[in-house]
Scaffold this active site. Structure first.
Site, PDB file in Angstrom:
ATOM      1  N   ASP A 195       0.849  -1.201   0.000  1.00 50.38           N
ATOM      2  CA  ASP A 195       0.000   0.000   0.000  1.00 50.38           C
ATOM      3  C   ASP A 195       0.880   1.245   0.000  1.00 50.38           C
ATOM      4  O   ASP A 195       2.062   1.189   0.337  1.00 50.38           O
ATOM      5  CB  ASP A 195      -0.902   0.009   1.249  1.00 50.38           C
ATOM      6  N   SER A 196       0.274   2.365  -0.331  1.00 50.65           N
ATOM      7  CA  SER A 196       0.991   3.641  -0.333  1.00 50.65           C
ATOM      8  C   SER A 196       1.325   4.115   1.085  1.00 50.65           C
ATOM      9  O   SER A 196       2.132   5.018   1.241  1.00 50.65           O
ATOM     10  CB  SER A 196       0.140   4.704  -1.025  1.00 50.65           C
ATOM     11  N   TYR A 224      -0.268   8.516  -2.783  1.00 49.43           N
ATOM     12  CA  TYR A 224      -0.104   8.172  -4.194  1.00 49.43           C
ATOM     13  C   TYR A 224      -1.192   8.853  -5.038  1.00 49.43           C
ATOM     14  O   TYR A 224      -1.017   9.057  -6.233  1.00 49.43           O
ATOM     15  CB  TYR A 224      -0.215   6.645  -4.402  1.00 49.43           C
ATOM     16  N   GLY A 225      -2.323   9.166  -4.401  1.00 47.49           N
ATOM     17  CA  GLY A 225      -3.490   9.710  -5.106  1.00 47.49           C
ATOM     18  C   GLY A 225      -3.188  10.826  -6.108  1.00 47.49           C
ATOM     19  O   GLY A 225      -3.667  10.792  -7.231  1.00 47.49           O
ATOM     20  N   CYS A 228      -4.129  -1.136  -2.506  1.00 47.76           N
ATOM     21  CA  CYS A 228      -4.251   0.318  -2.666  1.00 47.76           C
ATOM     22  C   CYS A 228      -4.960   0.535  -3.990  1.00 47.76           C
ATOM     23  O   CYS A 228      -4.544  -0.028  -5.014  1.00 47.76           O
ATOM     24  CB  CYS A 228      -2.857   0.934  -2.676  1.00 47.76           C
ATOM     25  N   ASN A 229      -6.011   1.321  -3.960  1.00 47.63           N
ATOM     26  CA  ASN A 229      -6.795   1.528  -5.186  1.00 47.63           C
ATOM     27  C   ASN A 229      -6.001   2.279  -6.246  1.00 47.63           C
ATOM     28  O   ASN A 229      -6.048   1.934  -7.428  1.00 47.63           O
ATOM     29  CB  ASN A 229      -8.075   2.307  -4.865  1.00 47.63           C
ATOM     30  N   THR A 230      -5.258   3.307  -5.818  1.00 45.64           N
ATOM     31  CA  THR A 230      -4.499   4.112  -6.769  1.00 45.64           C
ATOM     32  C   THR A 230      -3.419   3.255  -7.448  1.00 45.64           C
ATOM     33  O   THR A 230      -3.224   3.332  -8.659  1.00 45.64           O
ATOM     34  CB  THR A 230      -3.854   5.319  -6.044  1.00 45.64           C
ATOM     35  N   GLU A 264      -6.664  11.134   7.588  1.00 46.81           N
ATOM     36  CA  GLU A 264      -5.265  11.287   7.997  1.00 46.81           C
ATOM     37  C   GLU A 264      -5.066  12.401   9.014  1.00 46.81           C
ATOM     38  O   GLU A 264      -4.060  12.426   9.726  1.00 46.81           O
ATOM     39  CB  GLU A 264      -4.372  11.484   6.771  1.00 46.81           C
ATOM     40  N   CYS A 321     -11.295   3.546  -2.160  1.00 47.96           N
ATOM     41  CA  CYS A 321     -10.063   4.050  -1.545  1.00 47.96           C
ATOM     42  C   CYS A 321      -9.940   3.386  -0.184  1.00 47.96           C
ATOM     43  O   CYS A 321     -10.941   3.247   0.533  1.00 47.96           O
ATOM     44  CB  CYS A 321     -10.123   5.570  -1.396  1.00 47.96           C
ATOM     45  N   THR A 322      -8.717   3.017   0.160  1.00 49.24           N
ATOM     46  CA  THR A 322      -8.483   2.280   1.402  1.00 49.24           C
ATOM     47  C   THR A 322      -9.002   2.993   2.652  1.00 49.24           C
ATOM     48  O   THR A 322      -9.351   2.344   3.631  1.00 49.24           O
ATOM     49  CB  THR A 322      -6.968   2.071   1.592  1.00 49.24           C
ATOM     50  N   HIS A 323      -9.006   4.328   2.610  1.00 51.01           N
ATOM     51  CA  HIS A 323      -9.352   5.098   3.811  1.00 51.01           C
ATOM     52  C   HIS A 323     -10.853   5.200   4.074  1.00 51.01           C
ATOM     53  O   HIS A 323     -11.266   5.479   5.203  1.00 51.01           O
ATOM     54  CB  HIS A 323      -8.811   6.525   3.708  1.00 51.01           C
TER      55      HIS A 323
HETATM   56  N1  I24 Z   1      -5.003   7.273   9.223  1.00 52.17           N
HETATM   57  C1  I24 Z   1      -4.306   7.097   8.115  1.00 52.17           C
HETATM   58  N2  I24 Z   1      -3.149   7.696   7.839  1.00 52.17           N
HETATM   59  C2  I24 Z   1      -2.640   8.542   8.732  1.00 52.17           C
HETATM   60  C3  I24 Z   1      -4.509   8.129  10.118  1.00 52.17           C
HETATM   61  C4  I24 Z   1      -3.305   8.790   9.922  1.00 52.17           C
HETATM   62  N3  I24 Z   1      -3.071   9.568  11.011  1.00 52.17           N
HETATM   63  C5  I24 Z   1      -4.117   9.397  11.848  1.00 52.17           C
HETATM   64  N4  I24 Z   1      -4.978   8.523  11.327  1.00 52.17           N
HETATM   65  N5  I24 Z   1      -1.487   9.145   8.479  1.00 52.17           N
HETATM   66  O1  I24 Z   1      -4.748   6.226   7.177  1.00 52.17           O
HETATM   67  C6  I24 Z   1      -0.815   8.948   7.233  1.00 52.17           C
HETATM   68  C7  I24 Z   1       0.302   9.893   7.065  1.00 52.17           C
HETATM   69  N6  I24 Z   1       1.243   9.775   8.125  1.00 52.17           N
HETATM   70  C8  I24 Z   1       1.590   8.389   8.444  1.00 52.17           C
HETATM   71  C9  I24 Z   1       2.600   8.353   9.544  1.00 52.17           C
HETATM   72  O2  I24 Z   1       3.757   9.082   9.156  1.00 52.17           O
HETATM   73  C10 I24 Z   1       3.480  10.437   8.808  1.00 52.17           C
HETATM   74  C11 I24 Z   1       2.446  10.515   7.736  1.00 52.17           C
HETATM   75  C12 I24 Z   1      -5.892   5.422   7.442  1.00 52.17           C
HETATM   76  C13 I24 Z   1      -5.534   4.236   8.266  1.00 52.17           C
HETATM   77  C14 I24 Z   1      -6.605   3.217   8.230  1.00 52.17           C
HETATM   78  C15 I24 Z   1      -6.239   1.987   8.954  1.00 52.17           C
HETATM   79  C16 I24 Z   1      -6.268   8.137  11.866  1.00 52.17           C
HETATM   80  C17 I24 Z   1      -6.278   6.741  12.460  1.00 52.17           C
HETATM   81  C18 I24 Z   1      -5.562   6.413  13.592  1.00 52.17           C
HETATM   82  C19 I24 Z   1      -5.603   5.126  14.135  1.00 52.17           C
HETATM   83  C20 I24 Z   1      -6.376   4.141  13.506  1.00 52.17           C
HETATM   84  C21 I24 Z   1      -7.096   4.455  12.379  1.00 52.17           C
HETATM   85  C22 I24 Z   1      -7.031   5.755  11.849  1.00 52.17           C
HETATM   86  F1  I24 Z   1      -4.814   7.361  14.175  1.00 52.17           F
HETATM   87  F2  I24 Z   1      -7.698   6.075  10.769  1.00 52.17           F
HETATM   88  N1  DGL Z   2      -4.174   3.969  -0.493  1.00 52.27           N
HETATM   89  C1  DGL Z   2      -4.695   4.989  -1.390  1.00 52.27           C
HETATM   90  C2  DGL Z   2      -5.853   4.414  -2.208  1.00 52.27           C
HETATM   91  O1  DGL Z   2      -6.489   3.453  -1.849  1.00 52.27           O
HETATM   92  C3  DGL Z   2      -5.144   6.221  -0.668  1.00 52.27           C
HETATM   93  C4  DGL Z   2      -4.040   7.048  -0.100  1.00 52.27           C
HETATM   94  C5  DGL Z   2      -3.099   7.618  -1.129  1.00 52.27           C
HETATM   95  O2  DGL Z   2      -3.515   8.501  -1.940  1.00 52.27           O
HETATM   96  O3  DGL Z   2      -1.962   7.210  -1.151  1.00 52.27           O
HETATM   97  O4  DGL Z   2      -6.154   4.941  -3.258  1.00 52.27           O
END
Ligand code: I24
Ligand code: DGL
Length: 279
Positions: free
Chosen positions: A10-11, A42-43, A73-75, A152, A184-186
């Protein structure tokens, strides 16, 4: 009884929504996950670059002796599945076909919606996949990058979230659908809000969950499943970013307090860079 692991890429950390399904549906299959946290998202990236990055993650997983590759990852699936699949001698599964198939099955009106990142929507991969199977389905695609940011920034349960989701999904008021693919995964994290905004009559499709069902089918088709019920695999998690941040999010999401991801230096992932460093 094939105990080789299944590789998931995944991304970043979003692919863990797919892994969570894998742990639930296939508890005796070992997971090796790599997330490219250092280069996410990656989006917004051009398809060529997404293909390059996805290859790098794929090579890493192949060295771990995986029996199947899941592009979680969808993208990355939209950009790279058709390039990578013909080059590997193990089954390669993306998240787009399983989600599309489930939507075709679920729709009664023939009006299906798909939401995803800019990359996924621009590729038109979902609409093309659905139309390859059934040309009578009307597909309404909407790019929803703001929903990724909502998750995020940890705002996916906030009041703002409801407003942003409602604004993003407004095009479906003009073009009603009875089935919406969360491409999208999120997005599964926003499921309650998306359901609330779309109304109870709309079926939401979780691409990741559908993908794991497909993985299960393919394991049996290729006769590579592990059905040894006494096997409790030790899953492995890798990230190109901060292992500590990965552990916090993944540990919370997967309910694993003992999460210890290993950080993979991008230099190790990209052979060209390490060669230059050695010179
Ligand atoms: N959820 C995702 N990505 C993040 C996040 C998140 N931060 C909080 N939560 N960050 O994706 C991505 C970018 N970061 C990553 C770490 O390094 C710096 C950059 C979705 C995850 C789905 C499983 C919210 C959050 C959380 C705990 C569990 C679930 C969740 F804090 F969505
Ligand atoms: N994992 C990506 C997807 O499912 C979402 C996050 C990204 O843009 O990297 O498209």
């Amino acid at each position: 009884m094939n105990k080789q692991p299944i590789g998931y890429l995944d991304s970043g950390v979003g692919g863990l929504t797919v892994v969570k399904e894998a742990l639930r549906q296939l508890p005796h299959e070992k997971v090796i996950f790599i997330g490219d946290q250092a280069r996410l998202p990656y989006g917004p990236r051009p398809a060529e670059q997404v293909i390059e990055f996805t290859w790098e993650l794929t090579h890493f997983l192949l060295k771990k002796n995986i029996k199947m590759l899941v592009i979680a990852c969808n993208t990355a699936t939209a950009a790279a599945l058709s390039v990578i699949r013909p080059k590997l001698n193990i089954p390669v599964v993306g998240v787009i076909l399983p989600g599309s198939r489930a939507a075709i099955k679920a729709t009664k009106t023939g009006n299906v919606g798909i939401i995803g990142t800019n990359g996924t929507i621009k590729s038109d991969a979902y609409a093309r996949t659905i139309h390859r199977k059934n040309q009578n389905i009307q597909v309404t695609s909407v790019a929803a990058p703001k929903l990724v940011s909502l998750v995020e920034s940890n705002e996916y349960q906030s009041v703002i979230a409801k407003k942003v989701v409602a604004e993003t999904l407004a095009p479906y008021k003009k073009h009603p659908v009875d089935t919406l693919i969360m491409g999208c995964t999120h997005y599964p994290l926003l499921r309650p809000i998306i359901q609330n905004v779309m109304g109870d009559g709309v079926t939401l499709i979780d691409s990741g969950a559908e993908t794991v069902s497909e993985v299960s089918t393919l394991l049996d088709y290729f006769d590579i499943a592990n059905d040894d019920q006494n096997y409790h695999p030790e899953h492995e998690f890798y990230t190109t970013g901060s292992a500590q941040m990965f552990d916090t999010i993944a540990g919370d999401w997967l309910g694993m307090s003992q999460m210890h991801a290993e950080k993979i230096d991008l230099k190790r992932l990209i052979p060209q860079i390490s060669m230059e460093m050695e010179q």
